[in-house]
Design a protein around this motif. Structure first.
Motif, PDB file in Angstrom:
ATOM      1  N   ALA A   1       0.836  -1.206   0.000  1.00 25.82           N
ATOM      2  CA  ALA A   1       0.000   0.000   0.000  1.00 25.82           C
ATOM      3  C   ALA A   1       0.870   1.255   0.000  1.00 25.82           C
ATOM      4  CB  ALA A   1      -0.927  -0.003   1.209  1.00 25.82           C
ATOM      5  N   VAL A   2       1.963   1.215   0.766  1.00 20.34           N
ATOM      6  CA  VAL A   2       2.899   2.344   0.774  1.00 20.34           C
ATOM      7  C   VAL A   2       3.539   2.499  -0.600  1.00 20.34           C
ATOM      8  CG1 VAL A   2       5.042   3.243   1.759  1.00 20.34           C
ATOM      9  CG2 VAL A   2       3.358   2.141   3.240  1.00 20.34           C
ATOM     10  N   ARG A   3       3.987   1.417  -1.180  1.00 17.23           N
ATOM     11  CA  ARG A   3       4.626   1.470  -2.500  1.00 17.23           C
ATOM     12  C   ARG A   3       3.656   2.006  -3.555  1.00 17.23           C
ATOM     13  NH1 ARG A   3       8.888  -1.973  -3.821  1.00 17.23           N
ATOM     14  NH2 ARG A   3       7.708  -2.796  -5.582  1.00 17.23           N
ATOM     15  N   HIS A   4       2.417   1.574  -3.481  1.00 22.42           N
ATOM     16  CA  HIS A   4       1.404   2.067  -4.419  1.00 22.42           C
ATOM     17  C   HIS A   4       1.225   3.581  -4.285  1.00 22.42           C
ATOM     18  CE1 HIS A   4      -2.453   2.668  -6.406  1.00 22.42           C
ATOM     19  NE2 HIS A   4      -2.923   3.170  -5.272  1.00 22.42           N
ATOM     20  N   THR A   5       1.158   4.038  -3.052  1.00 16.52           N
ATOM     21  CA  THR A   5       0.955   5.471  -2.807  1.00 16.52           C
ATOM     22  C   THR A   5       2.136   6.286  -3.320  1.00 16.52           C
ATOM     23  OG1 THR A   5      -0.381   4.956  -0.855  1.00 16.52           O
ATOM     24  CG2 THR A   5       0.543   7.172  -0.987  1.00 16.52           C
ATOM     25  N   LEU A   6       3.345   5.808  -3.087  1.00 16.48           N
ATOM     26  CA  LEU A   6       4.538   6.515  -3.552  1.00 16.48           C
ATOM     27  C   LEU A   6       4.643   6.489  -5.078  1.00 16.48           C
ATOM     28  CD1 LEU A   6       7.081   5.260  -0.879  1.00 16.48           C
ATOM     29  CD2 LEU A   6       6.196   7.592  -1.122  1.00 16.48           C
ATOM     30  N   ARG A   7       4.265   5.387  -5.675  1.00 14.28           N
ATOM     31  CA  ARG A   7       4.328   5.274  -7.136  1.00 14.28           C
ATOM     32  C   ARG A   7       3.372   6.278  -7.794  1.00 14.28           C
ATOM     33  NH1 ARG A   7       2.983   0.329  -7.446  1.00 14.28           N
ATOM     34  NH2 ARG A   7       5.093  -0.454  -7.088  1.00 14.28           N
ATOM     35  N   ARG A   8       2.181   6.389  -7.250  1.00 11.84           N
ATOM     36  CA  ARG A   8       1.234   7.366  -7.795  1.00 11.84           C
ATOM     37  C   ARG A   8       1.791   8.786  -7.669  1.00 11.84           C
ATOM     38  NH1 ARG A   8      -3.876   5.973  -9.238  1.00 11.84           N
ATOM     39  NH2 ARG A   8      -4.511   8.155  -9.055  1.00 11.84           N
ATOM     40  N   SER A   9       2.438   9.057  -6.555  1.00 15.24           N
ATOM     41  CA  SER A   9       3.007  10.389  -6.366  1.00 15.24           C
ATOM     42  C   SER A   9       4.122  10.658  -7.378  1.00 15.24           C
ATOM     43  CB  SER A   9       3.545  10.532  -4.943  1.00 15.24           C
ATOM     44  OG  SER A   9       4.119  11.806  -4.745  1.00 15.24           O
ATOM     45  N   ASN A  10       4.971   9.656  -7.612  1.00 13.48           N
ATOM     46  CA  ASN A  10       6.046   9.808  -8.600  1.00 13.48           C
ATOM     47  C   ASN A  10       5.500  10.087  -9.986  1.00 13.48           C
ATOM     48  OD1 ASN A  10       8.402   7.325  -7.257  1.00 13.48           O
ATOM     49  ND2 ASN A  10       7.948   9.402  -6.612  1.00 13.48           N
TER      50      ASN A  10
ATOM     51  N   LEU B   1      -7.249   4.248  -1.885  1.00 16.23           N
ATOM     52  CA  LEU B   1      -6.324   3.503  -1.033  1.00 16.23           C
ATOM     53  C   LEU B   1      -5.265   4.428  -0.466  1.00 16.23           C
ATOM     54  CD1 LEU B   1      -5.104   0.982   0.225  1.00 16.23           C
ATOM     55  CD2 LEU B   1      -4.004   0.483  -1.981  1.00 16.23           C
ATOM     56  N   SER B   2      -4.677   5.235  -1.316  1.00 14.11           N
ATOM     57  CA  SER B   2      -3.639   6.166  -0.864  1.00 14.11           C
ATOM     58  C   SER B   2      -4.184   7.153   0.154  1.00 14.11           C
ATOM     59  CB  SER B   2      -3.056   6.928  -2.061  1.00 14.11           C
ATOM     60  OG  SER B   2      -2.474   6.044  -2.989  1.00 14.11           O
ATOM     61  N   THR B   3      -5.382   7.667  -0.106  1.00 14.65           N
ATOM     62  CA  THR B   3      -5.989   8.634   0.810  1.00 14.65           C
ATOM     63  C   THR B   3      -6.237   8.002   2.175  1.00 14.65           C
ATOM     64  OG1 THR B   3      -7.049   9.806  -1.020  1.00 14.65           O
ATOM     65  CG2 THR B   3      -7.979  10.127   1.175  1.00 14.65           C
TER      66      THR B   3
ATOM     67  N   LEU C   1       5.690   9.297   3.963  1.00 13.89           N
ATOM     68  CA  LEU C   1       5.617   7.885   4.321  1.00 13.89           C
ATOM     69  C   LEU C   1       6.994   7.224   4.305  1.00 13.89           C
ATOM     70  CD1 LEU C   1       2.464   6.774   2.274  1.00 13.89           C
ATOM     71  CD2 LEU C   1       2.612   7.053   4.763  1.00 13.89           C
ATOM     72  N   ILE C   2       7.902   7.762   3.511  1.00  9.77           N
ATOM     73  CA  ILE C   2       9.238   7.151   3.403  1.00  9.77           C
ATOM     74  C   ILE C   2       9.949   7.197   4.751  1.00  9.77           C
ATOM     75  CG2 ILE C   2      11.486   7.242   2.269  1.00  9.77           C
ATOM     76  CD1 ILE C   2      10.070   8.555  -0.126  1.00  9.77           C
ATOM     77  N   GLY C   3       9.977   8.390   5.351  1.00  8.63           N
ATOM     78  CA  GLY C   3      10.630   8.520   6.642  1.00  8.63           C
ATOM     79  C   GLY C   3       9.914   7.724   7.721  1.00  8.63           C
ATOM     80  N   LEU C   4       8.590   7.690   7.646  1.00 11.19           N
ATOM     81  CA  LEU C   4       7.811   6.937   8.626  1.00 11.19           C
ATOM     82  C   LEU C   4       8.113   5.441   8.512  1.00 11.19           C
ATOM     83  CD1 LEU C   4       5.573   7.033  10.801  1.00 11.19           C
ATOM     84  CD2 LEU C   4       3.908   6.724   8.952  1.00 11.19           C
TER      85      LEU C   4
ATOM     86  N   ALA D   1       1.691  -4.101   9.255  1.00 13.36           N
ATOM     87  CA  ALA D   1       0.728  -5.209   9.149  1.00 13.36           C
ATOM     88  C   ALA D   1      -0.657  -4.734   9.579  1.00 13.36           C
ATOM     89  CB  ALA D   1       1.175  -6.386  10.012  1.00 13.36           C
ATOM     90  N   GLY D   2      -0.686  -3.789  10.508  1.00  7.54           N
ATOM     91  CA  GLY D   2      -1.961  -3.241  10.953  1.00  7.54           C
ATOM     92  C   GLY D   2      -2.675  -2.412   9.904  1.00  7.54           C
ATOM     93  N   LYS D   3      -2.000  -2.097   8.824  1.00  4.30           N
ATOM     94  CA  LYS D   3      -2.618  -1.323   7.735  1.00  4.30           C
ATOM     95  C   LYS D   3      -3.184  -2.215   6.642  1.00  4.30           C
ATOM     96  CE  LYS D   3      -1.284   2.371   9.869  1.00  4.30           C
ATOM     97  NZ  LYS D   3      -1.043   1.736  11.168  1.00  4.30           N
ATOM     98  N   ALA D   4      -3.033  -3.525   6.786  1.00  3.92           N
ATOM     99  CA  ALA D   4      -3.532  -4.450   5.755  1.00  3.92           C
ATOM    100  C   ALA D   4      -5.035  -4.318   5.568  1.00  3.92           C
ATOM    101  CB  ALA D   4      -3.168  -5.886   6.118  1.00  3.92           C
ATOM    102  N   GLY D   5      -5.756  -4.054   6.643  1.00  2.00           N
ATOM    103  CA  GLY D   5      -7.203  -3.923   6.535  1.00  2.00           C
ATOM    104  C   GLY D   5      -7.626  -2.823   5.586  1.00  2.00           C
TER     105      GLY D   5
END
Length: 325
Positions: free
Chosen positions: A163-172, A180-182, A196-199, A210-214
């Motif tokens: 989900a993080v990778r998807h969000t970053l890819r859309r931003s790029n 999902l990103s929102t 999200l990168i630093g986080l 893992a808690g973000k899988a939902g």
């Protein structure tokens, strides 16, 4: 509570069962085959937490369940891949029940037992992922379970990371955040995708992600195409682990699936059932009870002492001294 008629214990003493996962330790106390008390504490898996944190979690479990009158402890845990791993965990447990027999097994074996199967394929689809199987003759095989740095594809952590990778890819690509990103940005309290990168590399751990899988499953259920693709890929990875083991052992099942995702995500369950059925595995069981109750089945079946990783009795000074990772 779960009652297993006719189960036996060492000298009539009570038995404590432990399921030590990546995010929690679930314990039960069995008296004459019935679970009479139950508790949950933090993880005591030393691959995920420090030795001191594991020791504290175990102390909380035994404080809640009691240490007196315990003849045996059966602990299922991830990260017991060698005798040294098992000895190290056994030593931590033995601090609380000197003189009791302490058996340490891989947590996949609790999954199979909780599904009331003595042979077949056990799957954990939770914070991490692994498949393990055993035949009636005792032959075993395993696929995955290497930890998040080497694998755990299809796990809760993997879904959160995707989900993080998807969000970053859309931003790029200079695309506006989709649903999902929102949702991910809001849940993480992040103002921008780049934060999200630093986080991700900073103060969080694999349990956090893992808690973000939902969020991924919720977005997929709402029709988000990227989330749907991520869920489908996760199912493919998990099915691959299962089919690896089925092929190695040449068995058709049963397949018993546990873990938070495996037990509580219907979309994932449907995808796994369809994929495995198409491959000829039709006895697919999704756990409806927590894996720790598999301890009662092992005792009732008289198989609790067989096939344990580093099983054995521990008394004062005899717990072993393997290295804790």
């Amino acid at each position: 509570m779960h009652s297993i008629p006719g189960s036996t214990h060492d000298g009539g003493a009570d038995v404590i069962g432990l399921d030590i996962g990546g995010t929690k330790t679930h314990g039960i106390r069995l008296h004459r085959g019935a679970a009479v008390s139950e508790t949950v504490s933090g993880s005591a898996n030393v691959q995920n937490v420090s030795v001191e944190a594991a020791r504290q979690s175990l102390a909380e479990v035994f404080a809640a369940l009691g240490s007196e009158g315990i003849g045996r402890v059966i602990a299922g845990s991830g990260g017991v891949d060698t005798r040294q791993d098992a000895d190290a965990l056994r030593a931590l447990i033995a601090e609380h029940v000197p003189g009791a027999a302490v058996d340490v097994i891989h947590d996949t074996r609790l999954i199979l037992a909780a599904g009331e199967a003595s042979e077949g394929i056990a799957v954990i689809a939770g914070t991490g992922s692994v498949a393990w199987g055993i035949t009636g003759s005792g032959r075993q095989a395993r696929s995955g379970g290497w930890g998040y740095l080497l694998g755990d594809e299809g796990s809760g952590y993997w879904l959160g990371r995707e989900a993080v990778r998807h969000t970053l890819r859309r931003s790029n690509l200079e695309l506006v955040p989709d649903s999902l990103s929102t949702a991910l940005l809001r849940e993480c309290g992040a103002e921008t995708p780049e934060s999200l990168i630093g986080l991700f590399h900073g103060p969080t751990d694999r349990r956090y992600w893992a808690g973000k899988a939902g969020l991924v499953f919720e977005a997929a259920q709402e029709g988000n195409p990227a989330a749907t693709a991520i869920v489908a890929e996760a199912a493919g990875h998990l099915a691959g682990l299962i089919l690896d083991v089925a092929g190695l052992l040449e068995i058709p099942g049963p397949v018993v699936i546990g873990g938070g995702l495996g037990m509580h995500q219907p979309m994932l369950q449907d995808l796994l059932r369809d994929t495995l059925s198409a491959a000829g595995l039709r006895d697919i069981r999704f756990l409806a009870t927590d894996p720790v109750f598999g301890v009662a089945y092992l005792l009732a079946a008289g198989s609790a002492g067989s096939g344990f990783a580093g099983s054995g009795s521990t008394g004062s000074g005899s717990a072993g001294s393997g290295n804790v990772r």
